[in-house]
Design a protein around this motif. Structure first.
Motif, PDB file in Angstrom:
ATOM      1  N   MET A 258       0.833  -1.216   0.000  1.00  2.00           N
ATOM      2  CA  MET A 258       0.000   0.000   0.000  1.00  2.00           C
ATOM      3  C   MET A 258       0.858   1.252   0.000  1.00  2.00           C
ATOM      4  SD  MET A 258      -2.983  -1.236  -0.176  1.00  2.00           S
ATOM      5  CE  MET A 258      -3.943   0.252   0.093  1.00  2.00           C
ATOM      6  N   ASN A 259       1.931   1.257   0.787  1.00  3.74           N
ATOM      7  CA  ASN A 259       2.903   2.357   0.765  1.00  3.74           C
ATOM      8  C   ASN A 259       4.233   1.811   1.265  1.00  3.74           C
ATOM      9  OD1 ASN A 259       3.210   2.831   3.732  1.00  3.74           O
ATOM     10  ND2 ASN A 259       1.049   3.396   3.577  1.00  3.74           N
ATOM     11  N   LYS A 260       5.261   2.632   1.251  1.00  2.00           N
ATOM     12  CA  LYS A 260       6.609   2.193   1.615  1.00  2.00           C
ATOM     13  C   LYS A 260       7.123   2.894   2.870  1.00  2.00           C
ATOM     14  CE  LYS A 260       7.883   0.954  -3.114  1.00  2.00           C
ATOM     15  NZ  LYS A 260       8.875   1.108  -4.211  1.00  2.00           N
TER      16      LYS A 260
ATOM     17  N   SER B 212       2.329  11.049  14.291  1.00  5.40           N
ATOM     18  CA  SER B 212       1.582  10.493  13.166  1.00  5.40           C
ATOM     19  C   SER B 212       1.768   8.975  13.186  1.00  5.40           C
ATOM     20  CB  SER B 212       2.086  11.074  11.839  1.00  5.40           C
ATOM     21  OG  SER B 212       1.860  12.467  11.786  1.00  5.40           O
ATOM     22  N   LEU B 213       0.691   8.261  13.453  1.00  3.82           N
ATOM     23  CA  LEU B 213       0.756   6.800  13.578  1.00  3.82           C
ATOM     24  C   LEU B 213       0.111   6.146  12.375  1.00  3.82           C
ATOM     25  CD1 LEU B 213      -0.259   6.407  17.338  1.00  3.82           C
ATOM     26  CD2 LEU B 213       2.035   6.620  16.371  1.00  3.82           C
ATOM     27  N   GLY B 214       0.767   5.135  11.818  1.00  5.19           N
ATOM     28  CA  GLY B 214       0.201   4.396  10.712  1.00  5.19           C
ATOM     29  C   GLY B 214      -0.819   3.380  11.194  1.00  5.19           C
ATOM     30  N   PRO B 215      -1.614   2.802  10.273  1.00  2.63           N
ATOM     31  CA  PRO B 215      -2.635   1.816  10.667  1.00  2.63           C
ATOM     32  C   PRO B 215      -2.047   0.622  11.421  1.00  2.63           C
ATOM     33  CG  PRO B 215      -2.975   2.533   8.402  1.00  2.63           C
ATOM     34  CD  PRO B 215      -1.661   3.096   8.831  1.00  2.63           C
ATOM     35  N   VAL B 216      -0.908   0.099  10.960  1.00 13.97           N
ATOM     36  CA  VAL B 216      -0.173  -0.944  11.691  1.00 13.97           C
ATOM     37  C   VAL B 216       1.234  -0.401  11.875  1.00 13.97           C
ATOM     38  CG1 VAL B 216       0.639  -3.319  11.692  1.00 13.97           C
ATOM     39  CG2 VAL B 216      -1.573  -2.770  10.659  1.00 13.97           C
TER      40      VAL B 216
ATOM     41  N   CYS C 125       4.892   4.305  10.073  1.00 17.96           N
ATOM     42  CA  CYS C 125       4.351   5.653  10.259  1.00 17.96           C
ATOM     43  C   CYS C 125       4.758   6.540   9.091  1.00 17.96           C
ATOM     44  CB  CYS C 125       4.855   6.264  11.558  1.00 17.96           C
ATOM     45  SG  CYS C 125       4.354   5.365  13.042  1.00 17.96           S
ATOM     46  N   PRO C 126       3.914   7.482   8.691  1.00 19.64           N
ATOM     47  CA  PRO C 126       4.289   8.385   7.596  1.00 19.64           C
ATOM     48  C   PRO C 126       5.435   9.290   8.009  1.00 19.64           C
ATOM     49  CG  PRO C 126       2.223   9.078   8.622  1.00 19.64           C
ATOM     50  CD  PRO C 126       2.548   7.739   9.187  1.00 19.64           C
TER      51      PRO C 126
ATOM     52  N   GLN D 121      -6.873  -0.400   7.991  1.00 24.07           N
ATOM     53  CA  GLN D 121      -5.962  -1.148   7.131  1.00 24.07           C
ATOM     54  C   GLN D 121      -5.190  -0.185   6.216  1.00 24.07           C
ATOM     55  OE1 GLN D 121      -7.536  -4.702   5.382  1.00 24.07           O
ATOM     56  NE2 GLN D 121      -8.726  -5.233   7.177  1.00 24.07           N
ATOM     57  N   GLY D 122      -4.678  -0.675   5.087  1.00 21.40           N
ATOM     58  CA  GLY D 122      -4.059   0.199   4.098  1.00 21.40           C
ATOM     59  C   GLY D 122      -2.744   0.813   4.500  1.00 21.40           C
ATOM     60  N   GLY D 123      -1.979   0.202   5.406  1.00 18.17           N
ATOM     61  CA  GLY D 123      -0.711   0.767   5.828  1.00 18.17           C
ATOM     62  C   GLY D 123       0.475   0.081   5.185  1.00 18.17           C
ATOM     63  N   ALA D 124       1.670   0.414   5.685  1.00 19.70           N
ATOM     64  CA  ALA D 124       2.899  -0.185   5.166  1.00 19.70           C
ATOM     65  C   ALA D 124       3.033  -1.641   5.595  1.00 19.70           C
ATOM     66  CB  ALA D 124       4.113   0.612   5.648  1.00 19.70           C
TER      67      ALA D 124
END
Length: 618
Positions: free
Chosen positions: A470-472, A510-514, A494-495, A534-537
């Protein structure tokens, strides 16, 4: 053994015993070298007892030969598993006595050598091993039959919105073991002979939690075994503290298999989901353990056999003049020990772990600061494993309104979730970690890491969160400063911060989904699992399908380097080179008399300054 079944009758007309004997003969020819088969026969005859003219193996003899320590109390569990698999492919006939043909079948399956004979892809022994450990519960069967009747009316709705775990439950009701079916097809059996799974089992079968705990302790002990290596060599060094550590680690692994509603038993749907998601290598230690049967100490390969009156030695004889093998773990840390190392090998290949790890950074020894972390870790050019342990904070609204803990909690986003271990009570010790294959570096606009990064939890529940696409935003290392953001630290999933006024003013993490976030003083950390978003790294849990968040006070932090002597030599050379460069820069004097002008020229040349990368060793 070695005589094929009669060709006068088709296999479909033979008895179960005759078909099993034919399968053992085919396994023997296809899956073993002549020397391995000779050794297996010799080991069997040296161990077997006789009752009513039938040679077979007993529980205590097998345990002694394999070097199973009595302290694990697992011999009965292992013998139950072997006796069940010995009935293969007619599993409803279990338990079976373990004669020579049955031993061939057991060793072939538990060492996965069946893949040389059964060409079908996608087969695994997981379902078979579950069945060999499970017990039949008539009350559970009746209850589930009632549940099935109650679900008949809304079957269509359930199928339309079924999840991965629902799909596993559907497979839970399939009594046909794919490995057994493949074996019968391999023998070209059909008709009545193939009706081997007629007894309902998986709907009403469960593995007792205590049996699984004992097996997990054995698997932790066998995880580092190599071919021809003896388990007795590891068991002999087990101290009382080591045994307690194994038991604690096994409890954390077991916790993954226990659902809230089934505290004392493990159902197949849960067993399969947990192993698929977080422990793909859990059963790997069975292969070297049972390959022990293929190396007889009684054979003299010049044409004689030794005395068979005694059991074969439990381990290989050391070669004279050779140095002793390197220990599995040369250093121990506050978190890492041999038990944790084996637990990691359940989802990271053991070739990257055993005898390969070096302690790069320990907060207890090097200080809890990002500066010391950077100094110790950044020059390692091979994969690393970060481990962090802490005590959970309650994080409730009634938490103390002052102090570092409350300030940390206030820096988290307002949306909070309950703790991750629903079965736990009170404060708990939490252990998280990350595997990174890419070297560490400072994060500016982008995170670092690759799609083989792994975020995981080791206690009180074992869980693994694989990298997603989903992202890196896999990993970041940010020192707080006025130019970037007042919020710094190490985070995973985290982003990254952006160089904008809004982010410079922000004091909220800033916290990512997981994600796992450690604030810059290394006092506190936060793990977030937003299953809904969902949708995290990193992917969400394969079996904890709910939102949770664990906030904790850090008690230990360490980083281990994966690699050998070459990586350590490279790191030492890098440290020495940077020390010489720093000393050379300190002694530079342009002689203009204007210190500020000299500094400006050196910064323009890239020789000094906070953003200097250190240059190239080339």
């Amino acid at each position: 053994m070695g005589q094929a079944a009669s060709n006068e009758r088709p296999l479909r007309h033979l008895s179960h015993e005759e078909v099993a004997k034919e399968l053992a003969n085919k396994f023997a020819r296809k899956c073993y070298t002549p020397l391995e088969l000779l050794s297996l026969k010799d080991v069997f005859h040296s161990l077997a007892g006789r009752e009513h003219q039938v040679a077979h193996l007993k529980q205590h003899v097998i345990a002694q030969f394999l070097g199973i320590p009595d302290s694990l109390n697992v011999s009965a569990v292992l013998f139950q598993m072997m006796s069940s698999i010995a009935a293969f492919p007619f599993l409803e006939d279990a338990p079976a006595i373990i004669g020579l043909e049955q031993l061939v079948i057991v060793v072939t399956i538990l060492t996965r050598r069946y893949r040389k004979a059964l060409a079908s892809t996608g087969l695994n022994r997981r379902k078979l091993i579950f069945r060999s450990l499970a017990v039949y519960d008539r009350q559970l069967s009746s209850a589930r039959d009632l549940d099935q009747q109650g679900m008949t009316n809304d079957k269509g709705d359930r199928n339309a919105g079924s999840s991965g775990e629902d799909a596993a439950s559907k497979d839970d009701g399939d009594d046909d073991d794919p490995l057994a079916l493949a074996a019968l097809k391999y023998l070209e059996c059909d008709g009545e002979t193939a009706q081997h799974g007629s007894t309902p089992f998986f709907h009403s079968a469960a593995v007792p939690a205590d049996s699984l705990r004992r097996l997990i302790m054995l698997l932790l002990l066998t995880a580092p075994l190599d071919a021809q290596e003896s388990l007795a060599a590891y068991a002999a060094t087990l101290s009382h503290d080591d045994l307690d550590g194994l038991r604690q680690t096994a409890d954390c692994v077991l916790e993954s298999f226990l659902d809230t509603g089934q505290a004392q038993n493990v159902m197949y749907a849960r067993f399969d989901a947990v192993m698929s998601a977080s422990m793909p290598f859990l059963l790997s230690g069975l292969t070297p353990l049972f390959e022990r049967f293929l190396f007889s100490k009684n054979l003299d390969f010049h044409g004689h056999t030794g005395d068979r009156a005694q059991l074969p030695p439990s381990g290989p004889s050391p070669s004279p003049g050779l140095p002793p093998p390197r220990p599995l773990l040369e250093d121990t840390g506050s978190i890492m020990n041999v038990g944790v190392l084996s637990q990691l090998s359940f989802f990271i290949p053991g070739t990257s772990l055993f005898r390969c790890l070096r302690l790069l950074y320990s907060g207890d020894e090097d200080g809890y600061s990002m500066g010391s972390f950077e100094t110790k870790v950044f020059n390692w050019r091979a994969p690393t494993i970060l481990l962090v342990r802490g005590i959970r904070l309650d994080g409730g609204e009634d938490h103390a309104s002052s102090g570092p803990a409350s300030a940390f909690l206030a820096s988290l986003p307002s949306k909070r979730f309950p703790p991750g271990n629903r079965r736990g009570v009170g404060d708990e010790t939490l252990t998280f970690g990350v595997y990174l294959s890419q070297p560490w570096k400072h994060t500016h606009r982008e995170c670092f890491g690759t799609d083989d990064s792994v975020l995981f939890q080791l206690s009180p529940v074992h869980d693994v969160f694989r990298a997603s696409t989903m992202n890196k935003d896999y990993a970041s290392f940010i020192k707080p400063s006025a130019k970037t953001t007042p919020i710094g630290g190490i985070s995973f999933g985290c982003p990254p911060p952006h160089n904008t006024q809004a982010h410079r003013r922000s004091t909220t993490m800033s916290l990512g989904p997981v994600s796992l976030a450690l604030e810059d003083s290394f006092e506190f950390g936060c793990f977030t699992h937003n299953y809904t978003m969902q949708g995290g790294a990193f992917q969400t849990s394969g079996f904890r399908k709910f939102d949770f968040q664990d906030r904790f006070e850090i008690s230990s932090l360490e980083v281990w380097g994966c690699g050998g002597d070459e990586e350590a030599k490279h790191q030492a050379e890098r440290w020495a080179w940077e020390a010489r460069e720093a000393e050379a820069r300190r002694r530079i004097n342009l002689g203009t008399g204007d210190i500020e002008a000299d500094r400006a020229l050196l910064e323009m040349a890239g020789l000094i300054g906070t953003n200097r990368s250190g240059g190239s060793m080339g």
